[in-house]
Design a protein around this motif. Structure first.
Motif, short mmCIF file in Angstrom:
data_model
loop_
_atom_site.label_atom_id
_atom_site.label_comp_id
_atom_site.label_asym_id
_atom_site.label_seq_id
_atom_site.Cartn_x
_atom_site.Cartn_y
_atom_site.Cartn_z
N ALA A 219 0.81 -1.23 0.00
CA ALA A 219 0.00 0.00 0.00
C ALA A 219 0.84 1.28 0.00
N THR A 220 1.94 1.24 -0.72
CA THR A 220 2.80 2.43 -0.74
C THR A 220 1.98 3.66 -1.12
N ASP A 221 2.24 4.75 -0.44
CA ASP A 221 1.60 6.01 -0.77
C ASP A 221 0.13 6.14 -0.31
N ALA A 222 -0.38 5.10 0.38
CA ALA A 222 -1.76 5.19 0.86
C ALA A 222 -1.84 6.04 2.12
N SER A 223 -2.93 6.79 2.26
CA SER A 223 -3.19 7.50 3.51
C SER A 223 -4.00 6.60 4.42
N GLY A 224 -4.18 7.01 5.66
CA GLY A 224 -5.03 6.26 6.58
C GLY A 224 -6.45 6.13 6.04
N ALA A 225 -6.93 7.21 5.44
CA ALA A 225 -8.29 7.19 4.88
C ALA A 225 -8.38 6.19 3.73
N ASP A 226 -7.33 6.10 2.91
CA ASP A 226 -7.30 5.11 1.82
C ASP A 226 -7.37 3.69 2.40
N ILE A 227 -6.61 3.47 3.46
CA ILE A 227 -6.57 2.12 4.06
C ILE A 227 -7.94 1.75 4.61
N LYS A 228 -8.57 2.70 5.26
CA LYS A 228 -9.91 2.43 5.78
C LYS A 228 -10.86 2.05 4.64
N ALA A 229 -10.77 2.78 3.54
CA ALA A 229 -11.65 2.52 2.39
C ALA A 229 -11.39 1.12 1.83
N VAL A 230 -10.12 0.73 1.77
CA VAL A 230 -9.79 -0.59 1.24
C VAL A 230 -10.35 -1.71 2.13
N CYS A 231 -10.26 -1.52 3.43
CA CYS A 231 -10.78 -2.54 4.35
C CYS A 231 -12.28 -2.73 4.14
N THR A 232 -13.00 -1.63 4.05
CA THR A 232 -14.45 -1.72 3.85
C THR A 232 -14.77 -2.39 2.51
N GLU A 233 -14.03 -1.98 1.48
CA GLU A 233 -14.26 -2.55 0.15
C GLU A 233 -13.93 -4.03 0.13
N ALA A 234 -12.88 -4.44 0.83
CA ALA A 234 -12.53 -5.87 0.90
C ALA A 234 -13.70 -6.64 1.52
N GLY A 235 -14.30 -6.08 2.54
CA GLY A 235 -15.48 -6.70 3.16
C GLY A 235 -16.62 -6.84 2.17
N MET A 236 -16.77 -5.83 1.31
CA MET A 236 -17.83 -5.87 0.29
C MET A 236 -17.61 -7.02 -0.69
N PHE A 237 -16.33 -7.26 -1.04
CA PHE A 237 -16.05 -8.38 -1.96
C PHE A 237 -16.42 -9.71 -1.33
N ALA A 238 -16.16 -9.85 -0.03
CA ALA A 238 -16.55 -11.09 0.67
C ALA A 238 -18.07 -11.26 0.64
N ILE A 239 -18.77 -10.15 0.89
CA ILE A 239 -20.24 -10.21 0.90
C ILE A 239 -20.79 -10.60 -0.47
N ARG A 240 -20.21 -10.01 -1.51
CA ARG A 240 -20.65 -10.34 -2.88
C ARG A 240 -20.45 -11.81 -3.18
N ASP A 241 -19.41 -12.37 -2.57
CA ASP A 241 -19.07 -13.76 -2.80
C ASP A 241 -19.79 -14.67 -1.79
N GLU A 242 -20.68 -14.07 -1.02
CA GLU A 242 -21.44 -14.78 0.01
C GLU A 242 -20.57 -15.53 1.01
N ARG A 243 -19.49 -14.87 1.40
CA ARG A 243 -18.62 -15.41 2.45
C ARG A 243 -18.69 -14.49 3.66
#
Ligand code: ATP
Length: 270
Positions: A219-243
């Motif tokens: 995550a080079t160059d990411a801000s804290g806000a970027d990291i937060k956004a990625v975590c939430t989005e990763a969760g969304m991918f799990a939900i889409r995959d019904e996991r």
């Protein structure tokens, strides 16, 4: 009007533990904001005055607002936030009046931490100070400085400002007695990113293959806000995959999606 432009929180609910990777900045904020609120007598005994105002500067989404909220929370102070852009108005005298209101609200809620985000909106180097709009902005800034001058008698009010555009600031506001303590809040290094990933995945159901160090390294160059956004989005991918469990591949896909979205909106900050 107050309710519309001012955010007043009795206890902002951010702790120092919620902030990743800003140990040095946290210490400085504690020394310059927390200590004078909690032990003003120490400054009296030594015979110095605490800094009038603290200016946090650095890229967007790096934790400046969090720092201000955490110190207010720690000292049981009311957190009062206003954006500099809200102080820029068309009508003469309106900006200055809002500044007076801001300090009045702070006095009503002492101890209080006043946080002015985007201070550059009222304190930029002016290209042409003759236009009337600029004159009005300047009056607003003068009102802010004059409120800050009266601080010693004001008791338990501390003021923190923040900007993403330090280079554009009118240096006059950095003089002694004004925003005379500067704290740079940079994007996190790899270690900081690792901590921020840990913070924002605390409540997440993570698969065993998730490695914070690896996520942080990528995550080079990411801000804290970027990291937060990625975590939430990763969760969304799990939900889409019904996991219910979030895997390393979800984080990879999340990055790709966020980067693609940013490209589409023309945001080149990351
Ligand atoms: P701006 O300049 O855009 O106002 P800012 O520096 O004030 O940004 P914050 O509002 O403090 O940024 O951060 C936005 C969000 O990003 C936070 O609510 C938090 O979720 C996350 N964040 C940013 N920095 C950190 C950090 N160092 N540790 C943990 N979370 C962070």
């Amino acid at each position: 009007v107050r309710a519309r432009v001012m955010e007043v929180e009795e206890s902002p609910g951010v702790d120092y533990d919620d902030i990743g990777g800003l140990a040095e900045q946290m210490n400085e904020v504690r020394e310059t904001v927390e200590l004078p609120l909690e032990s003003p007598e120490m400054f009296d005994d030594v015979g110095i005055q605490p800094p009038s105002g603290v200016l946090l500067h650095g890229p967007p989404g790096t934790g400046k607002t969090m720092l201000a909220k955490a110190v207010a929370n720690q000292t049981d102070a009311t957190f009062i936030k206003m954006a500099g852009s809200e102080l820029v108005h068309k009508f003469i005298g309106e900006g200055a009046k809002l500044v007076r209101d801001l300090f009045e609200v702070a006095r009503e809620h002492e101890p209080a931490v006043i946080f002015i985000d985007e201070i550059d909106a009222i304190a930029s180097k002016r290209t042409d100070s003759k236009t009337s709009g600029d004159a009005e902005v300047q009056r607003t800034m003068m009102q802010l400085l004059s409120e800050m001058d009266g601080f010693e008698e004001r008791g338990e009010i501390r003021i923190i400002a923040a900007t993403n555009r330090f280079d554009m600031l009118d240096r006059a506001i950095l003089r002694p007695g004004r925003f005379d303590r500067l704290i740079e809040v940079p994007k996190p290094d790899a270690e900081g990113r690792e901590k921020i990933f840990a913070i924002h995945t605390q409540e997440m159901n993570l698969a065993d293959d998730v490695e914070f160090s690896e996520l942080a390294a990528d995550a080079t160059d990411a801000s804290g806000a970027d990291i937060k956004a990625v975590c939430t989005e990763a969760g969304m991918f799990a939900i889409r995959d019904e996991r219910t469990e979030v895997r390393m591949t979800d984080f990879d896909e999340a990055w790709e999606k966020i980067e693609a979205d940013e490209e589409a909106t023309g945001d080149v900050t990351k």
